[in-house]
Design an enzyme around this catalytic site. Structure first.
Site, PDB file in Angstrom:
ATOM      1  N   ASP A  38       0.849  -1.197   0.000  1.00 12.47           N
ATOM      2  CA  ASP A  38       0.000   0.000   0.000  1.00 12.47           C
ATOM      3  C   ASP A  38       0.879   1.240   0.000  1.00 12.47           C
ATOM      4  O   ASP A  38       1.975   1.221   0.558  1.00 12.47           O
ATOM      5  CB  ASP A  38      -0.910  -0.009   1.251  1.00 12.47           C
ATOM      6  CG  ASP A  38      -2.199   0.762   1.014  1.00 12.47           C
ATOM      7  OD1 ASP A  38      -2.124   1.981   0.825  1.00 12.47           O
ATOM      8  OD2 ASP A  38      -3.276   0.137   1.011  1.00 12.47           O
ATOM      9  N   THR A  69      -5.142   6.543   0.090  1.00 12.42           N
ATOM     10  CA  THR A  69      -6.446   6.727   0.748  1.00 12.42           C
ATOM     11  C   THR A  69      -6.604   5.807   1.959  1.00 12.42           C
ATOM     12  O   THR A  69      -7.533   5.985   2.740  1.00 12.42           O
ATOM     13  CB  THR A  69      -7.606   6.457  -0.235  1.00 12.42           C
ATOM     14  OG1 THR A  69      -7.437   5.140  -0.786  1.00 12.42           O
ATOM     15  CG2 THR A  69      -7.622   7.471  -1.359  1.00 12.42           C
ATOM     16  N   TYR A  81       6.695  -0.345 -11.068  1.00 12.43           N
ATOM     17  CA  TYR A  81       7.085  -1.754 -11.044  1.00 12.43           C
ATOM     18  C   TYR A  81       6.989  -2.321  -9.621  1.00 12.43           C
ATOM     19  O   TYR A  81       7.465  -1.691  -8.667  1.00 12.43           O
ATOM     20  CB  TYR A  81       8.516  -1.884 -11.574  1.00 12.43           C
ATOM     21  CG  TYR A  81       8.973  -3.301 -11.699  1.00 12.43           C
ATOM     22  CD1 TYR A  81       8.642  -4.064 -12.812  1.00 12.43           C
ATOM     23  CD2 TYR A  81       9.721  -3.898 -10.680  1.00 12.43           C
ATOM     24  CE1 TYR A  81       9.050  -5.381 -12.918  1.00 12.43           C
ATOM     25  CE2 TYR A  81      10.128  -5.212 -10.780  1.00 12.43           C
ATOM     26  CZ  TYR A  81       9.795  -5.946 -11.898  1.00 12.43           C
ATOM     27  OH  TYR A  81      10.195  -7.251 -11.994  1.00 12.43           O
ATOM     28  N   ASN A 141       0.882  -4.090 -13.834  1.00  4.32           N
ATOM     29  CA  ASN A 141       1.994  -4.547 -12.988  1.00  4.32           C
ATOM     30  C   ASN A 141       1.587  -5.747 -12.131  1.00  4.32           C
ATOM     31  O   ASN A 141       2.342  -6.704 -11.976  1.00  4.32           O
ATOM     32  CB  ASN A 141       2.481  -3.417 -12.079  1.00  4.32           C
ATOM     33  CG  ASN A 141       3.167  -2.312 -12.863  1.00  4.32           C
ATOM     34  OD1 ASN A 141       3.715  -2.554 -13.940  1.00  4.32           O
ATOM     35  ND2 ASN A 141       3.132  -1.097 -12.341  1.00  4.32           N
ATOM     36  N   LYS A 150       1.836 -13.355 -13.412  1.00  2.00           N
ATOM     37  CA  LYS A 150       2.362 -14.186 -14.511  1.00  2.00           C
ATOM     38  C   LYS A 150       3.767 -14.688 -14.156  1.00  2.00           C
ATOM     39  O   LYS A 150       4.067 -15.882 -14.291  1.00  2.00           O
ATOM     40  CB  LYS A 150       2.395 -13.348 -15.794  1.00  2.00           C
ATOM     41  CG  LYS A 150       3.015 -14.028 -16.974  1.00  2.00           C
ATOM     42  CD  LYS A 150       2.844 -13.160 -18.230  1.00  2.00           C
ATOM     43  CE  LYS A 150       3.802 -13.564 -19.320  1.00  2.00           C
ATOM     44  NZ  LYS A 150       4.895 -12.604 -19.516  1.00  2.00           N
ATOM     45  N   ALA A 183     -10.280  -6.466  -8.153  1.00  2.00           N
ATOM     46  CA  ALA A 183     -11.430  -5.774  -7.551  1.00  2.00           C
ATOM     47  C   ALA A 183     -12.015  -4.844  -8.602  1.00  2.00           C
ATOM     48  O   ALA A 183     -11.503  -3.750  -8.828  1.00  2.00           O
ATOM     49  CB  ALA A 183     -10.983  -4.977  -6.332  1.00  2.00           C
ATOM     50  N   TYR A 199     -12.617   6.685 -12.922  1.00  2.00           N
ATOM     51  CA  TYR A 199     -12.720   5.434 -12.141  1.00  2.00           C
ATOM     52  C   TYR A 199     -13.345   4.335 -12.999  1.00  2.00           C
ATOM     53  O   TYR A 199     -12.803   3.240 -13.133  1.00  2.00           O
ATOM     54  CB  TYR A 199     -13.565   5.715 -10.906  1.00  2.00           C
ATOM     55  CG  TYR A 199     -13.773   4.542  -9.969  1.00  2.00           C
ATOM     56  CD1 TYR A 199     -12.717   4.020  -9.239  1.00  2.00           C
ATOM     57  CD2 TYR A 199     -15.050   4.001  -9.775  1.00  2.00           C
ATOM     58  CE1 TYR A 199     -12.919   2.969  -8.347  1.00  2.00           C
ATOM     59  CE2 TYR A 199     -15.257   2.968  -8.876  1.00  2.00           C
ATOM     60  CZ  TYR A 199     -14.191   2.441  -8.163  1.00  2.00           C
ATOM     61  OH  TYR A 199     -14.403   1.418  -7.273  1.00  2.00           O
TER      62      TYR A 199
HETATM   63  P1  NAD Z   1      -9.885   2.320   0.122  1.00  6.57           P
HETATM   64  O1  NAD Z   1      -9.587   3.683  -0.417  1.00  6.57           O
HETATM   65  O2  NAD Z   1     -10.196   2.191   1.573  1.00  6.57           O
HETATM   66  O3  NAD Z   1      -8.675   1.328  -0.196  1.00  6.57           O
HETATM   67  C1  NAD Z   1      -7.872   1.422  -1.321  1.00  6.57           C
HETATM   68  C2  NAD Z   1      -6.419   1.208  -0.892  1.00  6.57           C
HETATM   69  O4  NAD Z   1      -5.570   1.260  -2.044  1.00  6.57           O
HETATM   70  C3  NAD Z   1      -5.920   2.299   0.061  1.00  6.57           C
HETATM   71  O5  NAD Z   1      -5.299   1.729   1.187  1.00  6.57           O
HETATM   72  C4  NAD Z   1      -4.926   3.097  -0.777  1.00  6.57           C
HETATM   73  O6  NAD Z   1      -3.928   3.730  -0.022  1.00  6.57           O
HETATM   74  C5  NAD Z   1      -4.396   2.019  -1.715  1.00  6.57           C
HETATM   75  N1  NAD Z   1      -3.822   2.529  -2.957  1.00  6.57           N
HETATM   76  C6  NAD Z   1      -4.380   3.401  -3.841  1.00  6.57           C
HETATM   77  N2  NAD Z   1      -3.552   3.611  -4.874  1.00  6.57           N
HETATM   78  C7  NAD Z   1      -2.439   2.848  -4.646  1.00  6.57           C
HETATM   79  C8  NAD Z   1      -1.228   2.640  -5.354  1.00  6.57           C
HETATM   80  N3  NAD Z   1      -0.962   3.255  -6.524  1.00  6.57           N
HETATM   81  N4  NAD Z   1      -0.299   1.786  -4.839  1.00  6.57           N
HETATM   82  C9  NAD Z   1      -0.541   1.145  -3.647  1.00  6.57           C
HETATM   83  N5  NAD Z   1      -1.674   1.315  -2.934  1.00  6.57           N
HETATM   84  C10 NAD Z   1      -2.610   2.156  -3.431  1.00  6.57           C
HETATM   85  O7  NAD Z   1     -11.072   1.728  -0.767  1.00  6.57           O
HETATM   86  P2  NAD Z   1     -11.931   0.391  -0.598  1.00  6.57           P
HETATM   87  O8  NAD Z   1     -13.336   0.771  -0.412  1.00  6.57           O
HETATM   88  O9  NAD Z   1     -11.281  -0.524   0.383  1.00  6.57           O
HETATM   89  O10 NAD Z   1     -11.810  -0.227  -2.068  1.00  6.57           O
HETATM   90  C11 NAD Z   1     -10.862  -1.258  -2.344  1.00  6.57           C
HETATM   91  C12 NAD Z   1     -11.055  -1.768  -3.758  1.00  6.57           C
HETATM   92  O11 NAD Z   1     -12.386  -2.265  -3.927  1.00  6.57           O
HETATM   93  C13 NAD Z   1     -10.841  -0.698  -4.842  1.00  6.57           C
HETATM   94  O12 NAD Z   1     -10.158  -1.274  -5.940  1.00  6.57           O
HETATM   95  C14 NAD Z   1     -12.258  -0.326  -5.228  1.00  6.57           C
HETATM   96  O13 NAD Z   1     -12.328   0.121  -6.555  1.00  6.57           O
HETATM   97  C15 NAD Z   1     -13.008  -1.641  -5.017  1.00  6.57           C
HETATM   98  N6  NAD Z   1     -14.444  -1.403  -4.763  1.00  6.57           N
HETATM   99  C16 NAD Z   1     -14.872  -0.979  -3.540  1.00  6.57           C
HETATM  100  C17 NAD Z   1     -16.237  -0.763  -3.331  1.00  6.57           C
HETATM  101  C18 NAD Z   1     -16.789  -0.351  -1.993  1.00  6.57           C
HETATM  102  O14 NAD Z   1     -18.012  -0.224  -1.867  1.00  6.57           O
HETATM  103  N7  NAD Z   1     -15.995  -0.158  -0.968  1.00  6.57           N
HETATM  104  C19 NAD Z   1     -17.143  -0.933  -4.391  1.00  6.57           C
HETATM  105  C20 NAD Z   1     -16.647  -1.318  -5.628  1.00  6.57           C
HETATM  106  C21 NAD Z   1     -15.301  -1.567  -5.802  1.00  6.57           C
END
Ligand code: NAD
Ligand code: UDP
Length: 320
Positions: free
Chosen positions: A32, A36, A61, A100, A106, A115, A146
C-alpha cells in the site's frame, strides 16, 4: 503455507481481506502507498508472524522477491470524493497498477483476482444489473476516471488469462460498508453516520430518490474468498440486493443513532447513477454465496466503530 499479496491491503476492504486470509492459514503481504488507506487499518495485524507490509506504489514496477500463490489487486481510490481528488492516480492504478499486478502474477505463476466495481455498469439502463450487461458509462465525465480505469482493468485481466493463461478472477463489488471506512471519505454511509454523531444535518444529494443496495463487509469478503478459490474466470457480482433510496438510508441512520439532526438536500453530483441493484444469481450458483447480514445489524456494527474512533481521537481529530 500459501502466500497472498494484497495490493491496497491497508484500505477498507483490503484490511478485512488480509485479516480473513490470515485467519484461514495464509501468509499475507500487504502492499500500500497510503494514498487513501490508513496505517491504523492494519495495526491489529502488525504483530502477526505471517503478516508483512510493503509501502510501495503499485502503479510503478512491483518489487517482490519471494514466491506468491495469489495476487488480490484492490489498490485504487474507491469513493467518488477520493477519485475526484486523485483522478490521475485513479487512472494509473487501474491501468498501470493492474498491468503490474498481472505481470507479477504471470512471473510468479500465481492466481490473480481483480477488484472491479458496479461502476462498470455506469448509470444503468438495465435493472437489476447482471454480468452480461455492458453498461452505460460517460467516459469523459468526472466518474469516468474510475469507471473507465476499471473497465480497462477487466479487459487487461481477461487478456492475461487468454494470452498467458494466468488464472484470473474478476469480482464486481457493489456498494459495501463497515468498520474501517474513513469518516471523511465522502461515501453515503460514513458521511451520514459522521453527520449524525456530530449532530450536523445529514446531506442528501439530489432529492434522495436515487437507489443503492448496501452490502456488509463480512459478507463481501466471504464471497471474494470463495471466488478466489473457484475456477470461474468471468466477472461475478458480489453485493446485497436489498435496494433502497438514499433518503431511506439517511432516515435509517438517523433512527439507529437516535440523532435529532435534520436532513438537508444538496445538488446531485454529475452522472450519479439513478438506480443500482446487483443480480447475484451467478454468485449464488457458482460460489453458493449470498449475503447474510441485514442492514440494521451491519449499520449498528459500523456506528459502534465510528463512535469508538471519535472517542479515541477526539471531536477535532476524528475526521482528519
Ligand atoms: P480504500 O480507499 O479504503 O482502499 C484502497 C487502498 O488502495 C488504500 O489503502 C490506498 O492507499 C491504496 N492505494 C491506492 N492507490 C495505490 C497505489 N498506486 N499503490 C498502492 N496502494 C494504493 O477503498 P476500498 O473501499 O477498500 O476499495 C478497495 C477496492 O475495492 C478498490 O479497488 C475499489 O475500486 C473496489 N471497490 C470498492 C467498493 C466499496 O463499496 N468499498 C465498491 C466497488 C469496488
Ligand atoms: N450521497 C449523498 N450524500 C452524501 C454522500 C453520498 O446523498 O453525503 C449519495 C450519492 O449522491 C449517491 C449515493 O449517496 O447517490 C451513494 O453515494 P456513495 O458515494 O456512497 O457511492 P456511489 O454509489 O455513488 O459510488
Amino acid at each position: 503455507m500459501k502466500r497472498v499479496l494484497v495490493t491496497g491491503g491497508a484500505g477498507f476492504i483490503g484490511s478485512h481481506l488480509s485479516t480473513l486470509f490470515l485467519s484461514r492459514g495464509w501468509q499475507v503481504v500487504c502492499i500500500d502507498n497510503f494514498l487513501t488507506g490508513k496505517p491504523e487499518n492494519i495495526d491489529h495485524l502488525r504483530r502477526e508472524r505471517n503478516f508483512r507490509l510493503l509501502e510501495q506504489d503499485v502503479s510503478k514496477y512491483i518489487e517482490f522477491p519471494d514466491s506468491v500463490d495469489l495476487v488480490l489487486h484492490f489498490a485504487s481510490p474507491a469513493s467518488p470524493f477520493d477519485y475526484h481528488r486523485y483522478p490521475i492516480q485513479t487512472l494509473k492504478v487501474g491501468a498501470l497498477g493492474t498491468h503490474n499486478a498481472l505481470g507479477l502474477a504471470k512471473a510468479k505463476r500465481s492466481g490473480f483476482l481483480l477488484a472491479s466495481t458496479s461502476e462498470v455498469y455506469g448509470d444503468p439502463q438495465v435493472h437489476p444489473q447482471n454480468e452480461d450487461y455492458w453498461g452505460h458509462v460517460n467516459p469523459i465525465g468526472p466518474r469516468g476516471v474510475y469507471d473507465e480505469a476499471k473497465r480497462f482493468a477487466e479487459a487487461m485481466t481477461l487478456a492475461y488469462h487468454r494470452t498467458h493463461g494466468v488464472d484470473t478472477k474478476i469480482v464486481r463489488i457493489f456498494n459495501t460498508y463497515g468498520p474501517r471506512m474513513q469518516p471523511n471519505d465522502g461515501r453515503a454511509i460514513p458521511a451520514f453516520i459522521a453527520e449524525a454523531l456530530n449532530g450536523d444535518p445529514l446531506t442528501v444529494f439530489g432529492n434522495g430518490a436515487q437507489t443503492r443496495s448496501f452490502c456488509y463487509v463480512d459478507d463481501l469478503i466471504e464471497g471474494i474468498y470463495r471466488l478466489s478459490q473457484s475456477d470461474y474466470h468471468g466477472p461475478v457480482n458480489i453485493g446485497n440486493p436489498n435496494e433502497m433510496t438514499i433518503l431511506q438510508l439517511a432516515e435509517k441512520i438517523k433512527e439507529i443513532t437516535k440523532s435529532l439532526s435534520q436532513i438537508v438536500f444538496k445538488e446531485l453530483p454529475v452522472d450519479d447513477p439513478k438506480i443500482r441493484r446487483p443480480d447475484i444469481a451467478r454468485a449464488k450458483t457458482i460460489l453458493k454465496w449470498e449475503p447474510k447480514v441485514d442492514l440494521t445489524t451491519g449499520l449498528k456494527h459500523t456506528i459502534e466503530y465510528f463512535k469508538k474512533v471519535k472517542q479515541e481521537k477526539g471531536v477535532l481529530e476524528w475526521q482528519k
